[in-house]
Write an enzyme that holds these catalytic residues in place. Structure first.
Site, PDB file in Angstrom:
ATOM      1  N   HIS A 108       2.804 -34.020 -36.506  1.00 44.60           N
ATOM      2  CA  HIS A 108       2.300 -33.643 -35.071  1.00 44.60           C
ATOM      3  C   HIS A 108       2.115 -32.743 -34.298  1.00 44.60           C
ATOM      4  CE1 HIS A 108       3.024 -34.801 -31.197  1.00 44.60           C
ATOM      5  NE2 HIS A 108       3.554 -35.495 -30.641  1.00 44.60           N
TER       6      HIS A 108
ATOM      7  N   TYR B 136      12.051 -37.691 -20.315  1.00 48.70           N
ATOM      8  CA  TYR B 136      10.729 -37.329 -20.347  1.00 48.70           C
ATOM      9  C   TYR B 136       9.926 -37.878 -21.302  1.00 48.70           C
ATOM     10  CZ  TYR B 136       7.927 -33.831 -23.760  1.00 48.70           C
ATOM     11  OH  TYR B 136       6.862 -33.169 -24.338  1.00 48.70           O
TER      12      TYR B 136
ATOM     13  N   THR C 116       0.646 -30.047 -23.743  1.00 47.40           N
ATOM     14  CA  THR C 116       1.145 -31.294 -23.306  1.00 47.40           C
ATOM     15  C   THR C 116       2.133 -30.637 -22.643  1.00 47.40           C
ATOM     16  OG1 THR C 116       3.072 -31.008 -25.097  1.00 47.40           O
ATOM     17  CG2 THR C 116       1.163 -32.787 -25.245  1.00 47.40           C
TER      18      THR C 116
END
Length: 788
Positions: free
Chosen positions: A475, A591, A604
């Protein structure tokens, strides 16, 4: 492959008659062709640098400017207002001596033309940057476009009319703005209001006001200073402190997965599926290297998104450190790393400068599958080091993998274009319980056996025994939309472009002289084997605790939602809120991932989907309020959600700003009770949408079975849920739910049932309204669809 041939390219022996030199012309030709490929790539990079360096102009526009200036001078006019004469006076003495007066004037005019051309490019780029900094269009209601936006749209189209390369817009994208601290604090308090009692909210308000009036302003000044200096004031700290400095396992906690088609497996031949998949991925890499991919844009608009995350897609690995990990990226790699039955191989995918055909790669993969050699001592479960805690892996890597055969083998994995696992299991929607088997399919992609993936690689491709495929992505280097774009292209190219023969094999011919895939050699001492066992135990405990549930929701999709004039993303998010309320008898901090790629190097932002409006709707629905009142409250909740999402996209979010203020406070060595409490709050419901970005690649009308399953991730909180969803076509939404077995309050299957019921209950409510049940276009703007 070139380095393998170098050893036998020439040989010599000393004889009484002298030196006998023997050349292998075939090997030298291989080396020559590999060198040609490398030089072609360098020339292509230089050419692309020039083209994108002058965008939105073109290199050829210099010629028009120069001809225009020279033509004006020919007509006895000075367009430079004396600057050409001044340039002529300052030419080097050598030019004065070697050129005539007319020649000196010509050179001076060309110098002036170049300076004028560069000035025009900077002006155009500045204008484009100003235009891309305008975001008010996103907040305008459907059919009510302001005059400013009406003027803005053709201007953006005009400056974007030239065909751009992948990175052409990078220097024209605006920088992420730092929100006013009072605005962020105010939005934060609004977001937590439905989650706190009156007494708790008063305490949090006092903490927030104290922070805003004292320490906050000091931290804000430092953050604004960073924003002036850095390209993006968030991304580097986010990458380092959220991802690379995490010392726990990245498997499950950070890495995420992507799945194959839901109903279709293009071939059941494992080697063939691997051949086409590897080829498609390398074709995508070629497009990235040549910058032939079209820049991603906000759906339905010409507004470009930042493409910086594509740079580290291939030839990238995350290397462990004691305090922090490091991302390493290499410009090129001519091989992939392959794992099968406990053994590691280096598979060269280029020969003499050309990419192997899919059939040749299938042939090489089949050689690996047929190789009967056993794993070396300690080799089989070596990958568990990448699945466990980071510090032990860093220590082992430094002590035992920094020299000798271990270093060479580890380099082969880390420098590979990507990692491939040839799994000996069968997965997918199959057997007596096809939908239930999707759960084990998800778990397999998320963590596998905890040692048969290399979790440090930018991404690992998994090819199962029955031909099913998937991938696991690290990630830190990029977010889900970038990987989803890659995977969409791979699936579509595999199935529709490359294709298979009638017996399921790849198309093409095989060169018989292909060398064997190179088996990697290890020397694993007992200390490393002990640590492998320890890391595997940590990873296995984590993997066994993950409860995954994947289910296709087929009752309706975005088509019917849009007929109710509701944003599909808002509809699903409010449904998730209702499902959680019914599952846990309360609300929680939620979230939802949003992107900030409207800005340079943006990643993000968090959309706090649990709002006062969504809670009011859910309470009204559950307490038996009238349908008309519930519909009114749902409309307010939907509009609020869309507004929160737009604010997050345009740099007016809450969490990244507070995160960066917290990082500044740590650098300054000061404590903030407010920031400490904010950043310690658990996200018990973490959600994200997998975007479908390249619908042109999939012909769902003629091939309706080629539906993507999307992907998912592990739960963020020990007592919470992770929910990923993908809106496929007009009539389906696929959900991925994760939680932990160790928490008695959560159950992924139970929550999946609640999601389905909540979706159907809200649709029944909206369909009962004659105003929304009629067919009409959706109110949600196409430009504000979920992008992550």
């Amino acid at each position: 492959m070139a380095e393998a041939h170098q050893a036998v390219a020439f040989q010599f022996t000393i004889t009484p008659e002298g030196i006998d030199l023997q050349l292998s012309y075939q090997a030298l030709n291989q080396i020559y062709l590999s060198g040609v490929r490398s030089w072609k790539k360098r020339v292509s990079r230089v050419r692309n640098s020039l083209i994108k360096g002058v965008y939105p102009a073109s290199p050829s526009s210099w010629l028009f400017v120069a001809i225009g200036i020279l033509a004006t001078m020919y007509m006895q006019s000075d367009p430079s207002m004396g600057l050409i004469t001044k340039i002529q006076q300052h030419l080097p003495l050598s030019l004065h001596m070697s050129l005539s007066t007319q020649g000196q004037t010509m050179v001076s005019a060309l110098v002036f033309s170049t300076l004028l051309w560069l000035s025009l490019i900077l002006a155009l780029r500045f204008c484009l940057k100003l235009l891309l900094s305008y975001h008010q269009w996103m907040f305008e209601k459907h059919g009510r476009i302001s005059n400013t936006t009406k003027v803005w749209v053709p201007l953006v189209r005009l400056l974007s009319s030239r065909k751009p390369l992948l990175y052409s817009y990078q220097s024209s994208l605006p920088h992420l703005p730092v929100p006013a601290i009072q605005d962020t604090v105010s939005r934060y308090l609004e977001s937590v209001r439905p989650l706190l009692t009156d007494l708790e909210f008063k305490r949090m308000t006092d903490l927030a006001n104290e922070f805003e009036s004292n320490l906050g302003n000091r931290l804000q000044r430092y953050l604004k200073l960073k924003a002036l200096w850095a390209t993006n004031y968030v991304s580097d700290w986010w990458e380092e402190y959220v991802y690379l400095r995490s010392r726990g396992p990245i498997m499950v906690n950070s890495n995420y997965y992507g799945m194959d088609f839901l109903y279709v497996t293009p071939t059941s031949v494992q080697a063939a599926r691997a051949g086409n998949t590897i080829t498609a991925l390398l074709l995508y890499r070629r497009k990235v290297n040549r910058e032939e991919l079209k820049p991603s844009r906000v759906p339905g608009t010409v507004i470009p998104l930042c493409a910086a995350q594509c740079e580290r897609m291939f030839n990238t690995t995350r290397t462990p450190g004691v305090e922090t990990d490091v991302l390493q990226h290499w410009l090129d790699s001519e091989f992939v790393a392959v794992y099968h039955r406990g053994r590691y191989f280096r598979l060269w995918v280029y020969r003499a400068g050309r990419l192997l055909s899919p059939r040749e790669i299938e042939y090489q993969i089949q050689r690996i599958l047929d190789d009967p050699s056993p794993a070396l001592p300690g080799e089989e479960k070596l990958g568990a080091l990448t699945a466990g805690d980071r510090i032990p892996w860093a220590q082992m890597r430094k002590q035992y993998f920094s020299s000798g055969v271990n270093k060479r083998s580890l380099d082969a994995i880390e420098r590979a274009a990507f990692f491939v696992t040839l799994d000996d299991e069968e997965q997918g929607m199959r057997g007596d319980d096809p939908e239930g088997n999707l759960d084990s399919y998800a778990k397999s992609l998320l963590h596998g056996k905890c040692y048969d993936r290399w979790f440090d690689k930018s991404f690992s491709v998994v090819i199962y025994k029955n031909g099913k495929s998937g991938l696991n992505a690290e990630h830190s280097w990029a977010d889900a939309p970038t990987v989803a774009h890659l995977w969409e292209y791979t699936l579509a190219t595999d199935a529709f472009q490359l294709g298979y023969t009638e017996d399921g094999h790849c198309k093409g011919e095989v060169e018989p002289s292909l060398p064997q895939p190179q088996r990697l050699v290890w020397n694993i001492p007992a200390e490393v084997q002990a640590q492998v066992s320890s890391s595997l135990a940590v990873a296995q405990a984590l993997a066994d605790d993950v409860d995954c549930h994947v289910f296709p929701f087929r009752e309706f999709g975005k088509g019917r939602i849009k007929k109710c004039r509701i944003s599909p993303d808002a509809f699903i998010q409010i449904s998730l809120q209702l499902a959680y309320y019914r599952d846990r008898s309360g609300f929680c901090l939620t979230y939802e991932a949003s992107m900030t790629r409207l800005f340079r190097e943006g990643r993000t932002e968090t959309v706090r989907s649990c709002s006062n409006e969504s809670c009011a709707f859910i309470k009204a629905l559950e307490s038996g309020e009238t349908e008309e009142e519930c519909r009114r409250l749902f409309q307010l909740a939907s509009e609020k959600h869309q507004n929160l999402y737009r604010m997050a996209m345009t740099g007016a979010g809450i969490d990244r700003h507070l995160f960066c203020l917290y990082v500044v406070s740590k650098y300054l060595g000061v404590e903030s009770p407010f920031l400490k409490e904010v950043l310690s709050e658990p996200w018990r419901l973490s959600t994200s949408q997998t975007p479908v970005q390249q619908m042109n690649l999939f012909d769902l009308k003629n091939h309706p079975d080629f539906i993507s399953l999307g992907g998912g991730f592990g739960p963020v909180a020990d007592d919470g849920y992770g929910v990923s969803y993908i809106i496929v076509g007009e009539d389906m939404v696929n959900f991925h739910v994760s939680s932990k077995y160790s928490c008695s309050q959560t159950d992924s299957h139970r929550f999946g049932i609640q999601i389905s019921k909540a979706m159907q209950d809200i649709m029944a409510l909206l369909s009962a309204d004659p105003k929304t049940s009629s067919s009409s276009k959706g109110r949600g703007h196409p430009q504000t669809k979920k992008l992550e």
